[in-house]
Structure formats: C-alpha cells, structure tokens
Design a protein around this motif. Structure first.
Motif, PDB file in Angstrom:
ATOM      1  N   ALA A  75       0.826  -1.208   0.000  1.00  0.00           N
ATOM      2  CA  ALA A  75       0.000   0.000   0.000  1.00  0.00           C
ATOM      3  C   ALA A  75       0.862   1.260   0.000  1.00  0.00           C
ATOM      4  O   ALA A  75       0.582   2.229  -0.733  1.00  0.00           O
ATOM      5  N   GLU A  76       1.912   1.281   0.803  1.00  0.00           N
ATOM      6  CA  GLU A  76       2.777   2.457   0.884  1.00  0.00           C
ATOM      7  C   GLU A  76       3.534   2.687  -0.426  1.00  0.00           C
ATOM      8  O   GLU A  76       3.714   3.832  -0.858  1.00  0.00           O
ATOM      9  N   SER A  77       3.981   1.611  -1.058  1.00  0.00           N
ATOM     10  CA  SER A  77       4.718   1.732  -2.314  1.00  0.00           C
ATOM     11  C   SER A  77       3.838   2.326  -3.406  1.00  0.00           C
ATOM     12  O   SER A  77       4.291   3.153  -4.211  1.00  0.00           O
ATOM     13  N   ILE A  78       2.573   1.902  -3.432  1.00  0.00           N
ATOM     14  CA  ILE A  78       1.648   2.443  -4.429  1.00  0.00           C
ATOM     15  C   ILE A  78       1.340   3.903  -4.133  1.00  0.00           C
ATOM     16  O   ILE A  78       1.414   4.767  -5.023  1.00  0.00           O
ATOM     17  N   THR A  79       1.005   4.204  -2.890  1.00  0.00           N
ATOM     18  CA  THR A  79       0.618   5.566  -2.506  1.00  0.00           C
ATOM     19  C   THR A  79       1.711   6.568  -2.838  1.00  0.00           C
ATOM     20  O   THR A  79       1.434   7.686  -3.296  1.00  0.00           O
ATOM     21  N   ALA A  80       2.950   6.190  -2.642  1.00  0.00           N
ATOM     22  CA  ALA A  80       4.070   7.101  -2.890  1.00  0.00           C
ATOM     23  C   ALA A  80       4.244   7.436  -4.360  1.00  0.00           C
ATOM     24  O   ALA A  80       4.919   8.422  -4.700  1.00  0.00           O
ATOM     25  N   ASN A  81       3.617   6.666  -5.259  1.00  0.00           N
ATOM     26  CA  ASN A  81       3.805   6.879  -6.696  1.00  0.00           C
ATOM     27  C   ASN A  81       2.536   7.274  -7.430  1.00  0.00           C
ATOM     28  O   ASN A  81       2.493   7.229  -8.661  1.00  0.00           O
ATOM     29  N   LEU A  82       1.498   7.663  -6.678  1.00  0.00           N
ATOM     30  CA  LEU A  82       0.259   8.088  -7.322  1.00  0.00           C
ATOM     31  C   LEU A  82       0.409   9.483  -7.923  1.00  0.00           C
ATOM     32  O   LEU A  82       0.948  10.386  -7.271  1.00  0.00           O
ATOM     33  N   PRO A  83      -0.087   9.716  -9.150  1.00  0.00           N
ATOM     34  CA  PRO A  83      -0.030  11.055  -9.732  1.00  0.00           C
ATOM     35  C   PRO A  83      -0.913  12.038  -8.979  1.00  0.00           C
ATOM     36  O   PRO A  83      -0.564  13.212  -8.815  1.00  0.00           O
ATOM     37  N   ARG A  84      -2.072  11.556  -8.519  1.00  0.00           N
ATOM     38  CA  ARG A  84      -2.997  12.345  -7.702  1.00  0.00           C
ATOM     39  C   ARG A  84      -3.712  11.397  -6.754  1.00  0.00           C
ATOM     40  O   ARG A  84      -4.030  10.277  -7.126  1.00  0.00           O
ATOM     41  N   LYS A  85      -3.982  11.861  -5.566  1.00  0.00           N
ATOM     42  CA  LYS A  85      -4.654  10.990  -4.589  1.00  0.00           C
ATOM     43  C   LYS A  85      -6.163  11.179  -4.584  1.00  0.00           C
ATOM     44  O   LYS A  85      -6.875  10.464  -3.878  1.00  0.00           O
ATOM     45  N   ASP A  86      -6.657  12.151  -5.379  1.00  0.00           N
ATOM     46  CA  ASP A  86      -8.099  12.409  -5.413  1.00  0.00           C
ATOM     47  C   ASP A  86      -8.749  11.859  -6.675  1.00  0.00           C
ATOM     48  O   ASP A  86      -9.919  12.101  -6.924  1.00  0.00           O
ATOM     49  N   GLU A  87      -8.020  11.104  -7.510  1.00  0.00           N
ATOM     50  CA  GLU A  87      -8.556  10.547  -8.750  1.00  0.00           C
ATOM     51  C   GLU A  87      -8.186   9.066  -8.863  1.00  0.00           C
ATOM     52  O   GLU A  87      -7.135   8.641  -8.368  1.00  0.00           O
ATOM     53  N   PRO A  88      -9.038   8.286  -9.549  1.00  0.00           N
ATOM     54  CA  PRO A  88      -8.710   6.867  -9.750  1.00  0.00           C
ATOM     55  C   PRO A  88      -7.452   6.710 -10.602  1.00  0.00           C
ATOM     56  O   PRO A  88      -7.131   7.559 -11.438  1.00  0.00           O
ATOM     57  N   ALA A  89      -6.754   5.608 -10.380  1.00  0.00           N
ATOM     58  CA  ALA A  89      -5.538   5.350 -11.142  1.00  0.00           C
ATOM     59  C   ALA A  89      -5.374   3.852 -11.384  1.00  0.00           C
ATOM     60  O   ALA A  89      -5.811   3.015 -10.595  1.00  0.00           O
ATOM     61  N   ARG A  90      -4.750   3.540 -12.513  1.00  0.00           N
ATOM     62  CA  ARG A  90      -4.299   2.181 -12.798  1.00  0.00           C
ATOM     63  C   ARG A  90      -2.871   2.081 -12.291  1.00  0.00           C
ATOM     64  O   ARG A  90      -2.033   2.924 -12.605  1.00  0.00           O
ATOM     65  N   VAL A  91      -2.592   1.049 -11.496  1.00  0.00           N
ATOM     66  CA  VAL A  91      -1.266   0.914 -10.896  1.00  0.00           C
ATOM     67  C   VAL A  91      -0.682  -0.442 -11.263  1.00  0.00           C
ATOM     68  O   VAL A  91      -1.331  -1.482 -11.107  1.00  0.00           O
ATOM     69  N   ARG A  92       0.537  -0.414 -11.781  1.00  0.00           N
ATOM     70  CA  ARG A  92       1.278  -1.664 -12.006  1.00  0.00           C
ATOM     71  C   ARG A  92       2.364  -1.755 -10.945  1.00  0.00           C
ATOM     72  O   ARG A  92       3.141  -0.815 -10.751  1.00  0.00           O
ATOM     73  N   VAL A  93       2.409  -2.897 -10.266  1.00  0.00           N
ATOM     74  CA  VAL A  93       3.425  -3.135  -9.243  1.00  0.00           C
ATOM     75  C   VAL A  93       4.299  -4.307  -9.684  1.00  0.00           C
ATOM     76  O   VAL A  93       3.799  -5.410  -9.911  1.00  0.00           O
ATOM     77  N   ASP A  94       5.593  -4.044  -9.833  1.00  0.00           N
ATOM     78  CA  ASP A  94       6.557  -5.089 -10.170  1.00  0.00           C
ATOM     79  C   ASP A  94       7.340  -5.474  -8.923  1.00  0.00           C
ATOM     80  O   ASP A  94       7.756  -4.600  -8.151  1.00  0.00           O
ATOM     81  N   VAL A  95       7.556  -6.775  -8.743  1.00  0.00           N
ATOM     82  CA  VAL A  95       8.355  -7.277  -7.630  1.00  0.00           C
ATOM     83  C   VAL A  95       9.492  -8.101  -8.212  1.00  0.00           C
ATOM     84  O   VAL A  95       9.264  -9.057  -8.964  1.00  0.00           O
ATOM     85  N   SER A  96      10.723  -7.741  -7.874  1.00  0.00           N
ATOM     86  CA  SER A  96      11.890  -8.452  -8.380  1.00  0.00           C
ATOM     87  C   SER A  96      12.343  -9.507  -7.373  1.00  0.00           C
ATOM     88  O   SER A  96      11.859  -9.561  -6.235  1.00  0.00           O
ATOM     89  N   GLU A  97      13.261 -10.327  -7.799  1.00  0.00           N
ATOM     90  CA  GLU A  97      13.718 -11.427  -6.956  1.00  0.00           C
ATOM     91  C   GLU A  97      14.329 -10.944  -5.652  1.00  0.00           C
ATOM     92  O   GLU A  97      14.250 -11.618  -4.621  1.00  0.00           O
ATOM     93  N   ASP A  98      14.912  -9.730  -5.666  1.00  0.00           N
ATOM     94  CA  ASP A  98      15.518  -9.193  -4.445  1.00  0.00           C
ATOM     95  C   ASP A  98      14.512  -8.544  -3.503  1.00  0.00           C
ATOM     96  O   ASP A  98      14.887  -7.960  -2.480  1.00  0.00           O
ATOM     97  N   GLY A  99      13.214  -8.642  -3.840  1.00  0.00           N
ATOM     98  CA  GLY A  99      12.163  -8.133  -2.972  1.00  0.00           C
ATOM     99  C   GLY A  99      11.824  -6.671  -3.176  1.00  0.00           C
ATOM    100  O   GLY A  99      10.969  -6.119  -2.465  1.00  0.00           O
ATOM    101  N   LYS A 100      12.441  -6.018  -4.134  1.00  0.00           N
ATOM    102  CA  LYS A 100      12.172  -4.603  -4.394  1.00  0.00           C
ATOM    103  C   LYS A 100      10.832  -4.436  -5.109  1.00  0.00           C
ATOM    104  O   LYS A 100      10.548  -5.146  -6.066  1.00  0.00           O
ATOM    105  N   LEU A 101      10.011  -3.488  -4.626  1.00  0.00           N
ATOM    106  CA  LEU A 101       8.724  -3.187  -5.231  1.00  0.00           C
ATOM    107  C   LEU A 101       8.814  -1.871  -6.006  1.00  0.00           C
ATOM    108  O   LEU A 101       9.319  -0.878  -5.489  1.00  0.00           O
ATOM    109  N   ILE A 102       8.334  -1.883  -7.252  1.00  0.00           N
ATOM    110  CA  ILE A 102       8.276  -0.675  -8.066  1.00  0.00           C
ATOM    111  C   ILE A 102       6.842  -0.492  -8.540  1.00  0.00           C
ATOM    112  O   ILE A 102       6.265  -1.387  -9.178  1.00  0.00           O
TER     113      ILE A 102
END
Length: 269
Positions: A75-102
């Motif tokens: 949730a925190e990783s997504i929130t930090a990358n939202l263009p706006r928090k007052d509008e709907p957004a499509r979010v892609r979350v990638d997880v790599s083998e080292d556990g990093k979330l983008i």
C-alpha cells in the motif's frame, strides 16, 4: 543467477473504494481483510504475487510480501507513486527477486462501485448505453501451451502481447479483448488481460485453472477478480472448449483495474 523477469500485478486505486467498508450494500465485498482501503482487492493482489514468489523460491520477495507488513508495504509503495490521490488510477506493481517493489500509476476513469463488486453476473437488460460492451475475439495464433508463465503473472508476456497485436488491440481505449487458447486441447485459457465468464447450462463458468501443486499446467492465471467471483459463487470453474463459443453470445470479462465488464463474443467468419 538473478531471474530475468519480475512478478507483477495491475490494480485499481480509487478513493471511492473507501465507502465500501462502511456501506451495507457491499457487505459481500469482504474488503481487504476487513480494512478500509482505496485499493481494489489489494489483499488478493498481494496473495497472487506471494504465491508466485513462493513458487520460484524468491526468499527476499517472500519476506517483502508476507503478513500484514507485506500488505502495508504494498500500500505504501503504491501511494508514494500516485499522480494524484483524489482521482482513480491504474497501478502496475513489479516485484523483483531481491524483494524490491516498483509501482507505476496512471490516471483512469471512474466506474460505478457495483461494477467492481457485483452480487450476480447477469447480462444487461435492453439498454446497454450505461457501460461499454467489449468485443471478445479468439486468438488466431493458436500457439500457447500452459506453463508457469501463464499461471503466474510475470513480465514475460510475449504470448499475450502477440495475441493482442493479432487482434488489433493497439491501445487500452479499444473495447476489445482476445481469448488465449490452449493449443493442446483447444480450450479457452483466459483473456489477454482479463478473466472471461461464459453462460453454460444455466450458470456462469470460467475456464478451469490448475492449482500450484499440479505441474501438468492447465488454464491461465488465477486472477484476483476470478478468485473473488468463485469464492462468492458468481461462477464455477469448467473447461470451456473454444468450439462451444457462439458468435454474438453474451459473456463477462473482469480484471483488477476495471472490475466486471459485459462483452459479446465475435467469431471470425
């Protein structure tokens, strides 16, 4: 050797979803382990990525995604990358083998909450003007064999990209979906970015997907909205031979960004 792919999921961020937790009309939603959240089925998205990490034994990714802490990190990783928090957004979350979330987000249109959390899957009545009707076509390439890369959602998506290109789906704005077909038995596996549902013998069915313990892979991905529909009895699992599809038949498709959308099958002449 570090894996040359990432696990990923695509989900919807929508401030209106905060209404679901307290709205009696959506008690069937069982929202995010009973936590109010602006993320559409966030727990299911986390679960599917965690299952993939467990399959490939990515220990760092497993640690990042597990438990309440994993849900909070997502949730925190997504929130930090939202263009706006007052509008709907499509979010892609990638997880790599080292556990990093983008997380990468882009603004999308609002949809009715009832389309995200339907209580039944019924075709619209006579008036279809209230929502988009997707044209659902069949992949003409017929070269897909189920594997771990069709069961789990990863960045290795060549078969899906090829099917979409063949079907003329060059933009998300095109109201068309293409069904991926198992070349071994001619059954429908899934849609290129959605779960399909077909009306058979008085009930809605969705293509059968094997469990993770069965290495004789069958079907496509065990998607988030698919899991939600099955758990609530909106549909049943069943093998759907592509030869049983009828031109013009009503169907539904669903995914973690748009919810449940009405469609019509269109077969090539």
């Amino acid at each position: 050797m570090v894996s040359d792919f990432q696990i990923f999921t695509s989900l919807r961020y929508d401030p209106s979803l905060l209404q679901v937790h307290s709205n009696p009309a959506f008690t069937h939603a069982n929202w995010n382990y009973n936590h109010a959240s602006p993320f559409y089925m966030l727990d299911y998205h986390r679960d599917r990525m965690l299952r993939a990490a467990l399959h490939w034994k990515w220990e760092s990714a497993i640690e990042s995604l597990s438990g309440e802490a994993g849900l909070q990190l997502l949730a925190e990783s997504i929130t930090a990358n939202l263009p706006r928090k007052d509008e709907p957004a499509r979010v892609r979350v990638d997880v790599s083998e080292d556990g990093k979330l983008i997380a990468v987000a882009s603004t999308i249109l609002s949809v009715p909450l009832a389309r995200l959390f339907p209580t039944i899957l019924d075709p619209p009545a006579l008036d279809l003007s209230s929502g988009t009707v997707f044209e659902v076509v069949v992949d003409a390439t017929d070269n897909v064999n189920p594997s771990e890369f069709t069961h789990y959602k990863t960045s290795k998506r060549q078969v899906y990209d090829q099917a979409r290109k063949q079907a003329g789906i060059t933009s998300p704005a095109i109201a068309r979906e293409v069904l991926i077909v198992d070349s071994r038995d001619g059954s429908v596996m899934e849609g290129s970015i959605s779960t399909p549902y077909f009306f058979r013998e008085g009930r809605w069915v969705t293509p059968l997907v094997n469990k993770e313990t069965n290495k004789d892979w069958h079907g496509g991905q065990d998607g988030t909205t698919r899991r939600w529909a099955l758990e609530r009895g909106l549909a049943l699992e069943e093998v759907v031979p592509v030869e049983t599809l009828v031109n013009g038949e009503d169907c539904w498709i669903s995914n973690g960004v748009r919810g449940f959308i009405f469609g019509k099958v269109k077969l090539s002449p």
